[in-house]
Each structure stands twice: as C-alpha cells, then as structure tokens.
Design an enzyme around this catalytic site. Structure first.
Site, PDB file in Angstrom:
ATOM      1  N   ARG A  64       0.834  -1.210   0.000  1.00 32.64           N
ATOM      2  CA  ARG A  64       0.000   0.000   0.000  1.00 32.64           C
ATOM      3  C   ARG A  64       0.861   1.249   0.000  1.00 32.64           C
ATOM      4  O   ARG A  64       2.055   1.175   0.301  1.00 32.64           O
ATOM      5  CB  ARG A  64      -0.856  -0.011   1.287  1.00 32.64           C
ATOM      6  CG  ARG A  64      -1.715  -1.252   1.409  1.00 32.64           C
ATOM      7  CD  ARG A  64      -1.715  -1.793   2.840  1.00 32.64           C
ATOM      8  NE  ARG A  64      -2.279  -3.147   2.891  1.00 32.64           N
ATOM      9  CZ  ARG A  64      -3.563  -3.427   3.073  1.00 32.64           C
ATOM     10  NH1 ARG A  64      -4.397  -2.451   3.296  1.00 32.64           N
ATOM     11  NH2 ARG A  64      -4.001  -4.664   3.059  1.00 32.64           N
ATOM     12  N   ASP A 100      -3.576   3.739   3.706  1.00 27.71           N
ATOM     13  CA  ASP A 100      -3.316   2.304   3.903  1.00 27.71           C
ATOM     14  C   ASP A 100      -4.288   1.443   3.089  1.00 27.71           C
ATOM     15  O   ASP A 100      -4.144   0.224   3.061  1.00 27.71           O
ATOM     16  CB  ASP A 100      -3.402   1.930   5.392  1.00 27.71           C
ATOM     17  CG  ASP A 100      -4.691   2.395   6.039  1.00 27.71           C
ATOM     18  OD1 ASP A 100      -4.894   3.610   6.122  1.00 27.71           O
ATOM     19  OD2 ASP A 100      -5.497   1.537   6.454  1.00 27.71           O
TER      20      ASP A 100
HETATM   21  P1  AMP Z   1      -9.721  -0.805   7.604  1.00 27.17           P
HETATM   22  O1  AMP Z   1     -10.548   0.311   8.136  1.00 27.17           O
HETATM   23  O2  AMP Z   1     -10.507  -2.051   7.280  1.00 27.17           O
HETATM   24  O3  AMP Z   1      -8.837  -0.394   6.491  1.00 27.17           O
HETATM   25  O4  AMP Z   1      -8.760  -1.260   8.815  1.00 27.17           O
HETATM   26  C1  AMP Z   1      -7.819  -0.418   9.405  1.00 27.17           C
HETATM   27  C2  AMP Z   1      -6.891  -1.211  10.294  1.00 27.17           C
HETATM   28  O5  AMP Z   1      -7.612  -1.866  11.348  1.00 27.17           O
HETATM   29  C3  AMP Z   1      -6.104  -2.297   9.591  1.00 27.17           C
HETATM   30  O6  AMP Z   1      -4.840  -2.350  10.167  1.00 27.17           O
HETATM   31  C4  AMP Z   1      -6.907  -3.537   9.893  1.00 27.17           C
HETATM   32  O7  AMP Z   1      -6.129  -4.694   9.824  1.00 27.17           O
HETATM   33  C5  AMP Z   1      -7.359  -3.264  11.310  1.00 27.17           C
HETATM   34  N1  AMP Z   1      -8.593  -3.973  11.671  1.00 27.17           N
HETATM   35  C6  AMP Z   1      -9.859  -3.687  11.252  1.00 27.17           C
HETATM   36  N2  AMP Z   1     -10.742  -4.566  11.790  1.00 27.17           N
HETATM   37  C7  AMP Z   1     -10.027  -5.420  12.561  1.00 27.17           C
HETATM   38  C8  AMP Z   1     -10.356  -6.544  13.382  1.00 27.17           C
HETATM   39  N3  AMP Z   1     -11.611  -6.968  13.547  1.00 27.17           N
HETATM   40  N4  AMP Z   1      -9.342  -7.178  14.013  1.00 27.17           N
HETATM   41  C9  AMP Z   1      -8.076  -6.757  13.883  1.00 27.17           C
HETATM   42  N5  AMP Z   1      -7.693  -5.705  13.145  1.00 27.17           N
HETATM   43  C10 AMP Z   1      -8.649  -5.040  12.480  1.00 27.17           C
HETATM   44 MG    MG Z   2      -7.661  -1.427   5.314  1.00 25.91          MG
END
Ligand code: AMP
Ligand code: MG
Length: 504
Positions: A203, A272
């Site tokens: 990313r 990201d």
């Molecule tokens: P996102 O908003 O999906 O791009 O996620 C942002 C960050 O939060 C990334 O580092 C994801 O891996 C982490 N993340 C989101 N949901 C979870 C979850 N249920 N468990 C662990 N990490 C999470």
């Molecule tokens: Mg993400």
C-alpha cells in the site's frame, strides 16, 4: 490434482526474512468453528489456473477456515502505516489478514488496469498473493479480534468481483466461508473468512511506514521488491523508481476515473487502503450511487464527507502526495512534483474518454464534455438513477420515451435530447451498433447496498443462494440476466434506511 496451496511461493518472506521484525510477522491462524462454504469463485479459479475441484475439496475448507495443520502453511502478516481521514495514524498492519503465499499464474495480458504504463513488455507469469481475511488476531490487531463477520465478508466478496466484472482493476475473492464462531460487534454475528487474491498487498502506507520511521534503506528495499516482482523489465534501469511512481500515479488516476464512471464510492480512501499498483483495495462501507448525487457519502462514519463521491479524484491526488513524500529518499522533489502534475490531466482524459463511450460516441469531439456534463447536471436536479439512466440511454431514439420519463423537468431533458440526437447524427453508426457498443460500457447491474443486504439476510438464515446468484450476475454486469431482473430496477423504499459504517 495438486492442491494449489502446495504451489505457493514466498518471495516477500524470502526477500525480507533478515529484517523480519520490521517488515512482517509470522502468524498462526485460529480456526473457525463448524465452517461451511458459502461460495467459491470458479471463474477466478480458472483464471488462476486452479483446478476447480480444489475449491470444493475438504482440504480447501480446512485451509479457508484457518486450519493449517496438514497443509504446511507458514502465514505472515505485513506491517504498514498510513494517513486515516487526513491524519497520520502511525503503525497499522494486517490486523485480520494473513498472506499464505504467492501463486504463480500465467500472465493473461492487459486485463482491466493491468500492465505497466511505461514500457509495454510484461513477463510471462505473475505472482498473486493468496490471503486469508478473518482468521484471527495478528501482532497488528491492536485491541481488535482479528475476525470478520459474515455481513462484511459477503460485501467484500461480491464487490471485489463486481468491480472486476466492470473492468476495474481490483483485488479479487476466491472463496467465502461462514462458521459458528461468535463474533461481537453491535450484536453477536457469525465469523467468516474471505480468501482475498491480489497482485499485491503493498500500500501507499507500506512506504510511509518506513519513511516516517526514518528507514530510507527499507523504503528502497520495498521499492526494489515491487519493481522486481511486478516490473522485472525495469530492474536494471536507473530511473526504475521514477517509472514505478509514474505507474502508480497513472493507474490511480485511471482507477478513480473508472470509479466515477460507474458511480462507485469507496468510502475509506485512507493511504493504507491504496494499492501501489492502483488496484481497488479494501471493501468496507462502499456504496454505488442510486440517483446521481455528487455529494453522496456512503460511509456513515464520515461525518465531514472527506471521502464523498465527488471528492474521490482530489483525495486520490492527496494520497499520491503522501506517497510522494515517502519516496523523497529515492526521487528528487522536482521529479516527484513533475509526475504529480500529470495526475489531474490523466484523470480528466480517462474520465472524458469513458463518459464519451457511455454516451455512444465513437470519437471525442469538442463540445462532448459539455454534453456529458449537462446530462449529469440534469440527472442531479431531477434525482435520476445513475445506472438505469445510462443503460436506458443505449436504446434512446426520438420515439423512445423511457429516458425522458425519468426526468421531472421533461422540457429541460428535451432541450438536451435535441443536442444529443444532433451529435449522434454526426456519426456513421446504426442505432443497433450504437446500442451494442453502449451496452458493453453501461452496466445493467451494480452492487447496490440493498442487493448485498438481501444476500446477507438470506445467508444469515443459512441460505446462500442469493450470494451465488449475485456473484454470477455481477461477474458479467453488462449482460442480460433474466433470472435477476428484480435487481435491474430502482431500489425499493427500504433501501434508504440501510446504514453502512466501518464496523465489520
Ligand atoms: P480498515 O478500516 O478495514 O482499512 O482497517 C484499518 C486497520 O484496522 C487495519 O490495520 C486492519 O487490519 C485493522 N482492523 C480492522 N478490523 C479489525 C479486526 N476486527 N481485528 C483486527 N484488526 C482489524
Ligand atoms: Mg484497510
């Protein structure tokens, strides 16, 4: 039959194993209880050279539910950082995804937004990451559980295939597994996994991570890895980093032009969530436009509308600026700025070309942009459905009222139609040929929220048929699908009440 998992390579692991702590972490999956296959993607399996029997095998279900005991898999989670909603968020990383390895695939040529923008030569094979999302916590999970619920997994599974069906570069999804594992969100939901398949999971935020840690050598190593894996023809070139950055800028411009042209709102364009290859990545609270509204905000947590539909092109540039900052140890400011300046004209060129073809015009002519913008303005003022309008425009002629009937202000539409008909009259193309051209670029089906919701509610009750119906329809959204006619019309009234946030 060789199980495709046995063919995985591990070039990322091999390249960075000496710096293991700073680039990735080895992880273990924690298995789901009583897993069942919701859907497996035969079309993608075929593209990847995977024997379709693999998809239905017991080994597949074992691996996709996080049981790696017999398959000798050593998964890794990658670290990255990023800007979230314009603010530096520091270290993030794969909190609920793990890369199992990289599958060698014969290169099938320029599909969607693939192939480099400079130097057309591509290698005969590509490596595609095989990732499992939702298989338990990693060192980057922070306080979260590493799980994904069925609801959000269905959305990601269907939307990544829908984007591919629309010809937009994207990560893909090979399988979707549900289980009896209880996952706690606003309420208890079932834990699921998606097998995400992508050319790259690197990313903008992966580069930012090392830049802000003051590790320029790691920025360079990562750039070298990306060049080596995706653009081996540039490895010896002095200007390989410039070519790489230019590729990212141009591919991002094209991807966002395509998003705008199909009415796709990503919803969380944090750095990201931006792929270094310009592939659509991370399907969270996305939404497709119903009626044409540039102010549309699909993410209910985005109170200021930073990631609204109309802001996407400029956010793309903001994110590329953030990437440029993280490449300042490899490229001069002049070089970076010079490439960044090409983003806007490239976006406008791409967008204009797509809109012209959506109107059924074979060759761009001065005035066409105005014609297209006037139509969009009228659609906005009259709350006209974006997808239905363009699809019905394929059959437009003087006698056909279906387009006109979608406008409240019919006189305003009539004035536009006079200009449109005059413009169509300037090309030497039969109505039938124009209709065929237009049908190939104006989809009949997009993944509206209510469609995903219908599939989710059935799946939560144990019936996976709607997920599989939508998968089939969305993989060829410009074709006719009589069995899914109910999804070709306006959304039902209850669709307005669906709220989608980042909770997943
Ligand atoms: P996102 O908003 O999906 O791009 O996620 C942002 C960050 O939060 C990334 O580092 C994801 O891996 C982490 N993340 C989101 N949901 C979870 C979850 N249920 N468990 C662990 N990490 C999470
Ligand atoms: Mg993400």
């Amino acid at each position: 039959m060789t199980f495709f998992i046995d063919r995985l390579e591990h070039t990322y692991f091999e390249s960075f194993k000496e710096q293991e702590d700073s680039h990735f972490s080895p992880v273990m999956a924690s298995r789901l209880l009583d897993p069942v296959v919701v859907s497996s993607n035969k079309l993608l399996a075929e593209e990847l050279g995977i024997d379709p029997d693999n998809l239905d095998s017991p080994e597949m279900l074992e691996v996709m539910s996080g049981n790696f005991m017999t398959a000798n898999i050593k998964p890794i989670a990658l670290v990255y950082s990023g800007h979230q909603f314009g603010v530096w968020a520091g270290q993030l990383g794969d909190g609920r995804a793990m890369t199992l390895g990289e599958l060698p695939v014969a290169n099938r040529g320029p599909v969607a937004n693939r192939g480099p923008v400079v130097d057309g030569v591509t290698s005969s094979r590509e490596l595609w990451d095989i990732q499992l999302k939702g298989a338990g916590p990693t060192p980057y999970s922070r306080f979260a559980d590493g799980r994904a619920v069925l609801r959000s997994s269905i959305r990601e599974y269907l939307c990544s295939e829908a984007m591919h069906g629309l010809g937009i570069a994207t990560t893909r999804a090979l399988s979707l597994v549900d289980s009896k594992t209880a996952v706690y969100r606003e309420e208890v939901e079932s834990g699921a996994t998606v097998c995400r398949v992508a050319r790259s999971h690197i990313r903008f935020g992966s580069f930012e991570h090392f830049h802000y840690r003051n590790q320029p050598e790691s920025v360079r190593d990562l750039a070298d890895y990306v060049v080596q894996r995706h653009f081996p023809q540039w490895v010896e070139d002095q200007d390989r980093y410039l070519k790489l950055f230019k590729n990212t800028v141009f591919k991002t411009a094209k991807m966002i032009a395509q998003w705008q042209s199909v009415g796709f709102n990503h919803g969380v364009m944090n750095t990201d969530n931006m792929s270094i290859l310009g592939d659509t990545l991370d399907f969270g609270p996305f939404g497709f436009l119903d009626s044409y509204d540039p102010e549309f905000i699909c993410n209910h947590s985005d109170t200021n509308g930073r990631y609204s539909f109309k802001n996407q092109p400029s956010v793309g540039l903001w994110n590329l600026n953030a990437l440029a900052t993280s490449l300042t140890s490899l490229l001069s400011s002049d070089e970076l700025i010079d490439v960044l300046k090409q983003y806007e004209p490239e976006f406008l060129n791409q967008f204009r070309a797509i809109m012209v073809s959506k109107l059924g015009l074979e060759k761009y002519q001065a005035g066409d942009e105005l014609l297209s913008n006037e139509l969009l303005d009228l659609m906005q003022m009259n709350n006209v459905d974006y997808t239905i309008l363009f699809r019905s425009l394929c059959d437009f002629n003087e006698a056909n009222q279906t387009v006109r009937d979608q406008f409240i202000d019919r006189e305003a539409f009539d004035q536009w139609a006079v200009k449109y008909l005059a413009r169509l009259g300037q090309q030497d193309l039969s109505d039938a040929d124009r209709r065929d051209n237009m049908r190939a670029v104006n989809p009949k089906y997009v993944l509206r929220n209510y469609m995903a919701q219908a599939a989710i509610e059935k799946a939560q009750a144990g019936d996976y048929s709607e997920v599989n119906l939508l998968l089939k329809v969305l993989q060829s959204p410009c074709k006719e699908h009589p069995e899914a006619q109910q999804y070709a019309g306006l959304p039902p009234d209850w669709a307005a009440k669906i709220s989608v946030s980042c909770s997943s």
